[in-house]
Motif scaffolding. Structure first.
Motif, PDB file in Angstrom:
ATOM      1  N   TRP A  57      19.569  38.051  74.534  1.00 25.11           N
ATOM      2  CA  TRP A  57      20.003  37.608  73.221  1.00 25.11           C
ATOM      3  C   TRP A  57      19.037  37.988  72.106  1.00 25.11           C
ATOM      4  CZ3 TRP A  57      17.139  33.523  70.949  1.00 25.11           C
ATOM      5  CH2 TRP A  57      16.278  32.840  71.810  1.00 25.11           C
ATOM      6  N   GLY A  82      24.830  37.680  77.672  1.00 25.42           N
ATOM      7  CA  GLY A  82      24.668  37.951  76.249  1.00 25.42           C
ATOM      8  C   GLY A  82      25.068  39.369  75.937  1.00 25.42           C
ATOM      9  N   ASP A 105      28.245  34.766  77.906  1.00 27.36           N
ATOM     10  CA  ASP A 105      27.409  33.596  77.617  1.00 27.36           C
ATOM     11  C   ASP A 105      27.142  32.828  78.917  1.00 27.36           C
ATOM     12  OD1 ASP A 105      29.845  32.212  78.087  1.00 27.36           O
ATOM     13  OD2 ASP A 105      30.288  32.150  75.936  1.00 27.36           O
ATOM     14  N   GLN A 157      21.570  27.227  74.578  1.00 26.33           N
ATOM     15  CA  GLN A 157      22.774  27.118  75.407  1.00 26.33           C
ATOM     16  C   GLN A 157      22.409  26.997  76.888  1.00 26.33           C
ATOM     17  OE1 GLN A 157      25.331  30.651  76.038  1.00 26.33           O
ATOM     18  NE2 GLN A 157      26.928  29.421  75.032  1.00 26.33           N
TER      19      GLN A 157
END
Length: 160
Positions: A57, A82, A105, A157
């Motif tokens: 990310w 990602g 994700d 996350q």
């Protein structure tokens, strides 16, 4: 390594082009002149049930090294979470022999791992306050180690 002396070895796993032109790939001698798919299939017979995942990310400086290391330890699969793009140079072509999957994700990764015939537990690896010590915790046989980016570690996350 150049072409082997004639007569060439025979078997469906040998690649005629590699036999003819030589094999300069980064493979152990056992797999010299083998087709890429045949190498992967042979490795699949002895892979371990653990998976490795890396978040992508911010930047992808270490993803290739992680793929290469996971391949050396015969991980079942490697997951990139990602961004889809990553610099494959660090993998030194081992991504050809390792199962590498992309997930947009962390929830998508978790869903995939849970959907497998034999589900795999997702375990974030970081040194956050309250973390358990990896060397003293009991690990399941089917586990996916999720690593964050170097520096910031796991994303918010992944921590949730």
């Amino acid at each position: 390594m150049g072409a082997p002396p004639q007569p060439w070895p025979e078997g469906e796993w040998f690649d005629p082009e590699l036999l003819r032109d030589g094999d300069r790939r980064n493979v152990v001698d056992r797999y010299r002149y083998w087709r890429t798919g045949a190498v992967r299939a042979d490795l699949d017979r002895s892979r371990h049930p653990f998976h490795v995942a890396i978040e992508n990310w911010q930047h992808d400086a270490n993803i290739g090294s992680i793929v290469r290391t996971a391949n050396a330890f015969l991980a079942a699969e490697v997951h990139i979470v990602g961004r889809r793009r990553w610099n494959r140079r660090g993998a030194m072509m081992t991504d050809r022999y390792q199962h590498v999957r992309h997930h947009p994700d962390v929830p998508a990764l978790a869903s995939y791992l849970h959907s497998l015939e034999q589900p795999v537990r997702l375990l974030g690896i970081d040194n956050l306050p309250g973390s358990q010590h990896l060397e003293t915790m009991e690990l399941p046989e089917r586990v996916c180690f999720l690593f964050g980016q170097e520096g910031p570690g796991l994303s918010e996350q992944a921590r949730g």
